[in-house]
Design a protein around this motif. Structure first.
Motif, short mmCIF file in Angstrom:
data_model
loop_
_atom_site.label_atom_id
_atom_site.label_comp_id
_atom_site.label_asym_id
_atom_site.label_seq_id
_atom_site.Cartn_x
_atom_site.Cartn_y
_atom_site.Cartn_z
N GLY A 1 -40.93 2.20 0.78
CA GLY A 1 -41.44 1.06 1.53
C GLY A 1 -41.62 -0.21 0.72
N ARG A 2 -41.16 -0.25 -0.52
CA ARG A 2 -41.32 -1.45 -1.36
C ARG A 2 -40.11 -2.38 -1.18
NH1 ARG A 2 -45.57 -0.65 -4.87
NH2 ARG A 2 -46.19 1.54 -5.12
N VAL A 3 -40.39 -3.65 -0.96
CA VAL A 3 -39.34 -4.65 -0.79
C VAL A 3 -38.85 -5.10 -2.17
CG1 VAL A 3 -38.77 -6.93 0.13
CG2 VAL A 3 -40.29 -5.40 1.41
N HIS A 4 -37.52 -5.10 -2.33
CA HIS A 4 -36.92 -5.49 -3.61
C HIS A 4 -36.17 -6.81 -3.51
CE1 HIS A 4 -37.44 -1.71 -6.06
NE2 HIS A 4 -37.80 -1.31 -4.85
N ALA A 5 -35.73 -7.19 -2.32
CA ALA A 5 -34.98 -8.44 -2.17
C ALA A 5 -35.03 -8.89 -0.72
CB ALA A 5 -33.54 -8.27 -2.63
N VAL A 6 -34.92 -10.21 -0.54
CA VAL A 6 -34.86 -10.77 0.82
C VAL A 6 -33.64 -11.70 0.89
CG1 VAL A 6 -37.35 -10.62 1.15
CG2 VAL A 6 -36.35 -12.73 0.23
N GLY A 7 -33.26 -12.07 2.11
CA GLY A 7 -32.11 -12.94 2.28
C GLY A 7 -30.83 -12.32 1.79
N PRO B 1 -41.02 -5.74 -6.76
CA PRO B 1 -41.16 -4.69 -5.74
C PRO B 1 -42.59 -4.59 -5.23
CG PRO B 1 -39.84 -3.89 -7.58
CD PRO B 1 -40.41 -5.23 -8.00
N THR B 2 -42.73 -4.74 -3.95
CA THR B 2 -44.06 -4.69 -3.34
C THR B 2 -43.94 -4.32 -1.88
OG1 THR B 2 -46.10 -5.94 -2.98
CG2 THR B 2 -44.04 -7.13 -2.68
N ARG B 3 -45.03 -3.77 -1.32
CA ARG B 3 -45.05 -3.45 0.11
C ARG B 3 -45.53 -4.68 0.88
NH1 ARG B 3 -47.23 1.80 -1.64
NH2 ARG B 3 -45.59 3.37 -1.31
N LEU B 4 -44.76 -5.08 1.86
CA LEU B 4 -45.10 -6.23 2.67
C LEU B 4 -45.49 -5.78 4.08
CD1 LEU B 4 -42.23 -8.73 1.77
CD2 LEU B 4 -44.50 -8.53 0.72
N SER B 5 -46.40 -6.47 4.67
CA SER B 5 -46.78 -6.17 6.05
C SER B 5 -47.26 -7.46 6.71
CB SER B 5 -47.88 -5.11 6.10
OG SER B 5 -49.04 -5.55 5.40
N GLY B 6 -47.42 -7.42 8.00
CA GLY B 6 -47.97 -8.55 8.73
C GLY B 6 -47.16 -9.82 8.57
N ARG B 7 -47.86 -10.93 8.31
CA ARG B 7 -47.20 -12.23 8.26
C ARG B 7 -46.25 -12.34 7.08
NH1 ARG B 7 -51.84 -16.46 6.05
NH2 ARG B 7 -51.88 -15.65 3.91
N ASP B 8 -46.54 -11.59 5.96
CA ASP B 8 -45.66 -11.64 4.80
C ASP B 8 -44.28 -11.09 5.16
OD1 ASP B 8 -47.76 -12.65 3.32
OD2 ASP B 8 -48.40 -10.67 2.63
N LEU B 9 -44.25 -9.98 5.89
CA LEU B 9 -42.97 -9.40 6.29
C LEU B 9 -42.26 -10.30 7.30
CD1 LEU B 9 -41.01 -7.06 6.05
CD2 LEU B 9 -42.26 -5.89 7.87
N MET B 10 -43.04 -10.90 8.21
CA MET B 10 -42.44 -11.82 9.18
C MET B 10 -41.81 -13.01 8.47
SD MET B 10 -42.67 -10.43 12.09
CE MET B 10 -42.32 -11.77 13.23
N ALA B 11 -42.46 -13.48 7.40
CA ALA B 11 -41.90 -14.60 6.63
C ALA B 11 -40.60 -14.17 5.93
CB ALA B 11 -42.91 -15.08 5.61
N ALA B 12 -40.59 -12.94 5.41
CA ALA B 12 -39.42 -12.45 4.69
C ALA B 12 -38.23 -12.28 5.63
CB ALA B 12 -39.74 -11.12 4.00
N THR B 13 -38.50 -11.96 6.89
CA THR B 13 -37.41 -11.76 7.85
C THR B 13 -37.08 -13.04 8.60
OG1 THR B 13 -39.00 -11.04 9.54
CG2 THR B 13 -37.97 -9.32 8.19
N GLY B 14 -37.75 -14.14 8.26
CA GLY B 14 -37.53 -15.39 8.97
C GLY B 14 -36.32 -16.16 8.48
N ILE B 15 -35.73 -15.73 7.35
CA ILE B 15 -34.54 -16.41 6.83
C ILE B 15 -33.32 -15.53 7.09
CG2 ILE B 15 -35.85 -17.62 5.06
CD1 ILE B 15 -34.79 -15.60 3.02
N ASP B 16 -32.14 -16.15 6.97
CA ASP B 16 -30.90 -15.39 7.15
C ASP B 16 -30.80 -14.29 6.10
OD1 ASP B 16 -30.17 -16.95 9.26
OD2 ASP B 16 -28.91 -18.31 8.07
N GLY B 17 -30.15 -13.21 6.48
CA GLY B 17 -29.95 -12.12 5.54
C GLY B 17 -30.91 -10.98 5.78
N ALA B 18 -30.65 -9.87 5.10
CA ALA B 18 -31.44 -8.65 5.30
C ALA B 18 -32.58 -8.56 4.29
CB ALA B 18 -30.53 -7.44 5.18
N VAL B 19 -33.52 -7.67 4.58
CA VAL B 19 -34.59 -7.32 3.65
C VAL B 19 -34.22 -5.98 3.03
CG1 VAL B 19 -37.03 -6.76 3.41
CG2 VAL B 19 -36.31 -8.59 4.97
#
Length: 565
Positions: free
Chosen positions: A421-427, A397-415
């Protein structure tokens, strides 16, 4: 003035209200008819004393005097048609000013239509709008005093409605109502408005610009939807930096060629168009700013093409028009901060203002994702991440912003995010069963979010960014209203339904109640139904005309959380 003037005037107001509502401007216009008689008499429909008639007695003479010394008169020369058009334009300006001066109820703006002779009267249709509502609408802030073109899309809509009323008045015998298609009026207003912007940018012969932008936004190229920015700018503009000049400009009417050159545009390299043809690619110099703005000549507009028939027209930071597959309306914020904050407060009562700020920053970043994405805010994101394995990638769990968040949303699936505001899973691939509440016209992301929120995702919030640029915030919550506001609307409807009351006052009160029917409790629904039935019964007894009202009942989704005070 003539037998059916009351019904005609009421239909003018109804048409203006419907057109402006469809344009996205809910501003409650009022319609009037003002008649000028050769004897000097002035009459107003409805005759309720809204205007000081003595102050209007010399209005036509004042308009004629201004026209004789106007620039429009000089530019028209000896062409009879040009003279008639110029005189009509000046008369409308003068009458609008005079109606404002003569109005007994202040704080309204007035728009006069083209006057028409009806029997012995010179009849002018008029639309008035409350100044506060009008001033809140997006519009060009500075224009030359000699420029009578509409400063906003709603103003173009008002002008189109008035023109439709004048055409109906100009019959051998005016009818009982203004017969016009609201959608046709909207399209006509959009055409006129976009053409006027092209003229402001320096191209007097630009016609069909709106249709050309519609076509290029809907035209694919090698299977890709068109996206990019087009500057509507005069060739030789002092602040224009041309990076690539086309020796053979592309006419905007050649859709395939127009779409092909749009493919060359980039975030810092715009297509350059003068309203008739694309003449290159480039950008505006840094010297083009508000401090050096010249309202007499410095018009540059930006068309933002989102693809799939969607585009918007901007002047600097002011959004002026949005077209969605040929349907014109006022632009809306892609993601509204107030609506977002309201939804966070309602869905996650324990979230702090800092949490809400983090979530807003993440949502704003997701809104810039060109390929579409989804952000799911879940009250127990850690447990939900474990439940959705292996159809998700869990992360610390961590807060993502900027290019890190853009990278996390660049793959299929939800964030997957927690309310802090802490991200727990991507894709994340969302699960859920069909509920019958989706939208067959929307894509997989939207409908999977609907299914998820109806099942395991109940209590979560989802931000959906579609590939066509649409942004949805779920759940869609109604705004909160004061209890007194709801009851006041119901009380006003009941009072206006009494025998002897003005039917138009009842219609206005009824329209106000229709907008808040979601908030009505059982007692209020009973009052509304009884009031409508009383009006319905009297109308049948008097005119053998039955007006149908659908009985209202409390909405199952309504609860006390929607009411304050």
């Amino acid at each position: 003035m003539w037998e059916h003037q009351a019904g005609f005037r009421w239909s003018l107001e109804q048409l203006a209200n419907e057109v402006l509502d469809r344009a996205g401007a809910n501003i409650d216009p009022r319609g009037y008819l003002v008649g000028f008689h050769p004897s000097g008499e002035v009459t107003v429909e409805p005759p309720r004393g809204h205007f000081d008639r003595d102050a209007l007695a010399d209005a036509l003479a004042a308009a004629e005097q201004r026209f004789r010394r106007s620039r429009a008169r000089r530019e028209a020369g000896d062409d009879p048609d040009a003279l008639a058009a110029a005189e009509s334009m000046v008369r409308r300006q003068v009458l609008s000013e005079r109606f404002t001066e003569a109005a007994r109820a202040g704080e309204r703006v007035h728009f006069a239509g083209i006057g028409v002779h009806v029997a012995d009267w010179f009849v002018v249709p008029l639309i008035t709008i409350h100044s506060d509502h009008w001033d809140d609408l997006a519009r060009l802030r500075r224009t030359p005093s000699s420029d009578a073109s509409p400063r906003s899309f709603p103003e173009a809509c008002v002008t189109a409605v008035l023109d439709a009323a004048s055409r109906e008045l100009d019959r051998l015998t005016p009818g009982q109502r203004v017969v016009a298609d609201p959608d046709a009026i909207l399209r006509s207003a959009a055409d006129a408005f976009v053409s006027s912007l092209a003229q402001r940018s320096g191209q007097d012969l630009a016609f069909g610009v709106r249709q050309a932008l519609d076509a290029v936004s809907a035209q694919p190229y090698e299977g890709r939807a068109g996206t990019g920015q087009i500057l509507l700018v005069q060739q030789g503009h002092p602040d224009l930096q041309v990076a690539i000049a086309l020796e053979h400009p592309v006419p905007v009417g050649l859709t395939r060629s127009f779409r092909k050159v749009l493919e060359m545009s980039a975030s810092d390299l715009n297509l350059l168009c003068d309203g008739r043809e694309v003449f290159g690619l480039g950008s505006l110099a840094d010297t083009y700013n508000a401090d050096t703005y010249n309202a007499d000549s410095d018009y540059v507009f930006t068309a933002i093409i989102s693809g799939n028939g969607d585009w918007e027209l901007w002047h600097r930071t002011t959004p002026l028009l949005r077209m969605d597959n040929g349907v014109p309306q006022l632009p809306r914020e892609r993601l509204d901060a107030e609506e977002f904050g309201h939804t966070v407060d309602r869905v996650f009562p324990g979230a702090t203002s800092r949490d809400a700020r983090h979530l807003w920053e993440m949502a704003s970043a997701c809104a810039k994702q060109a390929n579409g994405t989804m952000l799911v805010v879940h009250p127990d994101a850690a447990a939900e991440a474990d439940r959705l394995l292996p159809q998700a990638y869990s992360i610390a769990p961590t807060r993502l912003s900027g290019r890190d968040l853009m990278a996390a949303t660049g793959i299929d699936g939800a964030v997957l995010v927690s309310p802090d505001g802490r991200v727990h899973a991507v894709g994340v691939i969302l699960d859920g069963v069909a509920t019958g509440t989706g939208d067959v016209g929307r894509g997989a992301r939207y409908n999977s979010a609907i299914r998820y929120l109806a099942g395991a995702g109940r209590g979560a919030m989802v931000i959906i960014v579609s590939e066509d640029g649409k942004i949805d915030l779920l759940p869609k919550l109604k705004r909160r209203l004061r209890r007194a506001t709801v009851q006041r609307a119901v009380d006003r409807l009941v009072a206006r339904s009494a025998e002897g009351e003005d039917p138009e006052s009842f219609d206005r009160a009824n329209r106000a109640v229709e907008e808040i029917e979601f908030y009505l409790n059982q007692d209020q629904c009973d009052q509304v139904n009884a009031a409508r039935e009383a009006v319905q019964g009297r109308q049948w007894a008097q005119d053998t005309l039955r007006r149908q009202f659908v009985p209202v009942a409390p909405d199952p989704a309504m609860d006390d959380s929607y009411l304050v005070g």
